[in-house]
Scaffold this motif. Structure first.
Motif, PDB file in Angstrom:
ATOM      1  N   PRO A  75     -13.433 -26.700  54.308  1.00 57.80           N
ATOM      2  CA  PRO A  75     -12.524 -26.437  55.425  1.00 57.80           C
ATOM      3  C   PRO A  75     -11.389 -25.501  55.011  1.00 57.80           C
ATOM      4  O   PRO A  75     -10.906 -25.565  53.876  1.00 57.80           O
ATOM      5  CB  PRO A  75     -11.968 -27.819  55.777  1.00 57.80           C
ATOM      6  CG  PRO A  75     -12.891 -28.800  55.144  1.00 57.80           C
ATOM      7  CD  PRO A  75     -13.490 -28.113  53.959  1.00 57.80           C
ATOM      8  N   TYR A  76     -10.962 -24.664  55.952  1.00 65.53           N
ATOM      9  CA  TYR A  76      -9.837 -23.773  55.671  1.00 65.53           C
ATOM     10  C   TYR A  76      -8.573 -24.596  55.509  1.00 65.53           C
ATOM     11  O   TYR A  76      -8.302 -25.500  56.296  1.00 65.53           O
ATOM     12  CB  TYR A  76      -9.659 -22.741  56.795  1.00 65.53           C
ATOM     13  CG  TYR A  76      -8.522 -21.797  56.500  1.00 65.53           C
ATOM     14  CD1 TYR A  76      -8.664 -20.809  55.539  1.00 65.53           C
ATOM     15  CD2 TYR A  76      -7.293 -21.924  57.139  1.00 65.53           C
ATOM     16  CE1 TYR A  76      -7.626 -19.953  55.225  1.00 65.53           C
ATOM     17  CE2 TYR A  76      -6.242 -21.064  56.836  1.00 65.53           C
ATOM     18  CZ  TYR A  76      -6.416 -20.095  55.876  1.00 65.53           C
ATOM     19  OH  TYR A  76      -5.382 -19.250  55.556  1.00 65.53           O
ATOM     20  N   ARG A  77      -7.808 -24.278  54.491  1.00 64.71           N
ATOM     21  CA  ARG A  77      -6.559 -24.977  54.205  1.00 64.71           C
ATOM     22  C   ARG A  77      -5.406 -24.177  54.773  1.00 64.71           C
ATOM     23  O   ARG A  77      -5.154 -23.060  54.348  1.00 64.71           O
ATOM     24  CB  ARG A  77      -6.379 -25.154  52.703  1.00 64.71           C
ATOM     25  CG  ARG A  77      -7.533 -25.887  52.040  1.00 64.71           C
ATOM     26  CD  ARG A  77      -7.498 -25.765  50.545  1.00 64.71           C
ATOM     27  NE  ARG A  77      -7.763 -24.369  50.169  1.00 64.71           N
ATOM     28  CZ  ARG A  77      -7.903 -23.936  48.935  1.00 64.71           C
ATOM     29  NH1 ARG A  77      -7.789 -24.768  47.932  1.00 64.71           N
ATOM     30  NH2 ARG A  77      -8.142 -22.673  48.674  1.00 64.71           N
ATOM     31  N   ASP A  78      -4.728 -24.761  55.735  1.00 67.51           N
ATOM     32  CA  ASP A  78      -3.518 -24.160  56.311  1.00 67.51           C
ATOM     33  C   ASP A  78      -2.369 -25.080  55.934  1.00 67.51           C
ATOM     34  O   ASP A  78      -2.064 -26.029  56.655  1.00 67.51           O
ATOM     35  CB  ASP A  78      -3.660 -24.035  57.825  1.00 67.51           C
ATOM     36  CG  ASP A  78      -2.507 -23.269  58.465  1.00 67.51           C
ATOM     37  OD1 ASP A  78      -1.659 -22.733  57.717  1.00 67.51           O
ATOM     38  OD2 ASP A  78      -2.455 -23.217  59.698  1.00 67.51           O
ATOM     39  N   GLY A  79      -1.795 -24.836  54.757  1.00 68.09           N
ATOM     40  CA  GLY A  79      -0.820 -25.776  54.214  1.00 68.09           C
ATOM     41  C   GLY A  79      -1.552 -27.049  53.828  1.00 68.09           C
ATOM     42  O   GLY A  79      -2.561 -27.017  53.139  1.00 68.09           O
ATOM     43  N   ASP A  80      -1.072 -28.180  54.335  1.00 69.60           N
ATOM     44  CA  ASP A  80      -1.717 -29.460  54.049  1.00 69.60           C
ATOM     45  C   ASP A  80      -2.803 -29.807  55.061  1.00 69.60           C
ATOM     46  O   ASP A  80      -3.529 -30.778  54.881  1.00 69.60           O
ATOM     47  CB  ASP A  80      -0.675 -30.582  54.032  1.00 69.60           C
ATOM     48  CG  ASP A  80       0.273 -30.477  52.836  1.00 69.60           C
ATOM     49  OD1 ASP A  80      -0.146 -29.908  51.808  1.00 69.60           O
ATOM     50  OD2 ASP A  80       1.413 -30.952  52.941  1.00 69.60           O
ATOM     51  N   ALA A  81      -2.895 -29.032  56.128  1.00 71.12           N
ATOM     52  CA  ALA A  81      -3.869 -29.319  57.183  1.00 71.12           C
ATOM     53  C   ALA A  81      -5.152 -28.534  56.954  1.00 71.12           C
ATOM     54  O   ALA A  81      -5.150 -27.450  56.368  1.00 71.12           O
ATOM     55  CB  ALA A  81      -3.279 -28.954  58.535  1.00 71.12           C
ATOM     56  N   HIS A  82      -6.261 -29.106  57.432  1.00 71.73           N
ATOM     57  CA  HIS A  82      -7.540 -28.411  57.437  1.00 71.73           C
ATOM     58  C   HIS A  82      -7.841 -28.015  58.873  1.00 71.73           C
ATOM     59  O   HIS A  82      -7.551 -28.765  59.800  1.00 71.73           O
ATOM     60  CB  HIS A  82      -8.658 -29.299  56.880  1.00 71.73           C
ATOM     61  CG  HIS A  82      -8.525 -29.564  55.425  1.00 71.73           C
ATOM     62  ND1 HIS A  82      -7.983 -30.712  54.917  1.00 71.73           N
ATOM     63  CD2 HIS A  82      -8.851 -28.806  54.358  1.00 71.73           C
ATOM     64  CE1 HIS A  82      -7.983 -30.664  53.610  1.00 71.73           C
ATOM     65  NE2 HIS A  82      -8.499 -29.520  53.230  1.00 71.73           N
ATOM     66  N   THR A  83      -8.416 -26.839  59.051  1.00 68.02           N
ATOM     67  CA  THR A  83      -8.715 -26.346  60.396  1.00 68.02           C
ATOM     68  C   THR A  83     -10.225 -26.376  60.629  1.00 68.02           C
ATOM     69  O   THR A  83     -10.994 -26.745  59.746  1.00 68.02           O
ATOM     70  CB  THR A  83      -8.201 -24.902  60.573  1.00 68.02           C
ATOM     71  OG1 THR A  83      -9.034 -24.024  59.811  1.00 68.02           O
ATOM     72  CG2 THR A  83      -6.747 -24.758  60.129  1.00 68.02           C
TER      73      THR A  83
END
Length: 177
Positions: A75-83
């Motif tokens: 999953p793409y990591r956008d900071g601590d979140a996954h998109t």
């Protein structure tokens, strides 16, 4: 092409460390590159495989029974979140095997799997000044989207640029396909 196993960790670590030392010469501090340790890298791979939870996929390319390349994506990591998007976290081919199709095959399989999983886009980060890697990813349909970040390597900020592809818009093909 197959998923990585614990038995591959030493070879994958060698590929990653030697690949970084070769590809990043002149782009990162030499002392940092010289300090990369194959045994430490292998231990990290073993720990990640043991506790991975299936979010990250590790693939190896084999040629004539020898592991010659490695890719990791999830999953793409956008900071601590996954998109909902995917990210190619790493792709390395042993320096002695570059130019023989392992990298193209790993990248094509990564994009294929991301597409099959319904990921709308696949991102990757490349050192801004790594012209060879940028040409490689552009030939495969990845294009810079304007995002740029730096990470620290040996006390020096090393800039990276983000590239993206849309798997359904332009399929990436393996060599000979």
């Amino acid at each position: 092409m197959r998923e990585m196993t614990h038995a591959d960790c030493d070879r994958v670590a060698e590929i990653r460390v030697r690949g970084r030392q070769t590809a990043y010469r002149g782009l990162m501090p030499q002392a940092y590159l010289d300090g990369l340790d194959v045994a430490e890298d292998a231990a990290r791979h073993r720990a990640r495989l043991a506790g991975g939870g299936g979010r990250v996929v590790n693939l190896v390319a084999e040629q004539e029974g020898e592991v010659t390349g490695w890719a990791a994506f999830g999953p793409y990591r956008d900071g601590d979140a996954h998109t909902a998007d995917a990210e190619l976290y790493a792709l390395y081919v042993h320096p002695g095997h570059q130019g023989r199709g392992a990298g193209r095959a790993l990248l094509a399989e990564t994009v294929r799997r991301c597409s099959a999983a319904g990921r709308p886009r696949v991102f990757l980060w490349v050192l801004r000044d790594n012209a060879r890697a940028r040409r490689f990813s552009e030939r495969a349909g990845f294009w810079p989207d304007g995002a740029e970040e730096a990470f620290e390597a040996g006390g020096v900020a090393v800039p990276e640029v983000r590239s993206v592809t849309v798997p359904h818009a332009r399929p990436v093909t393996a060599p000979g396909a």
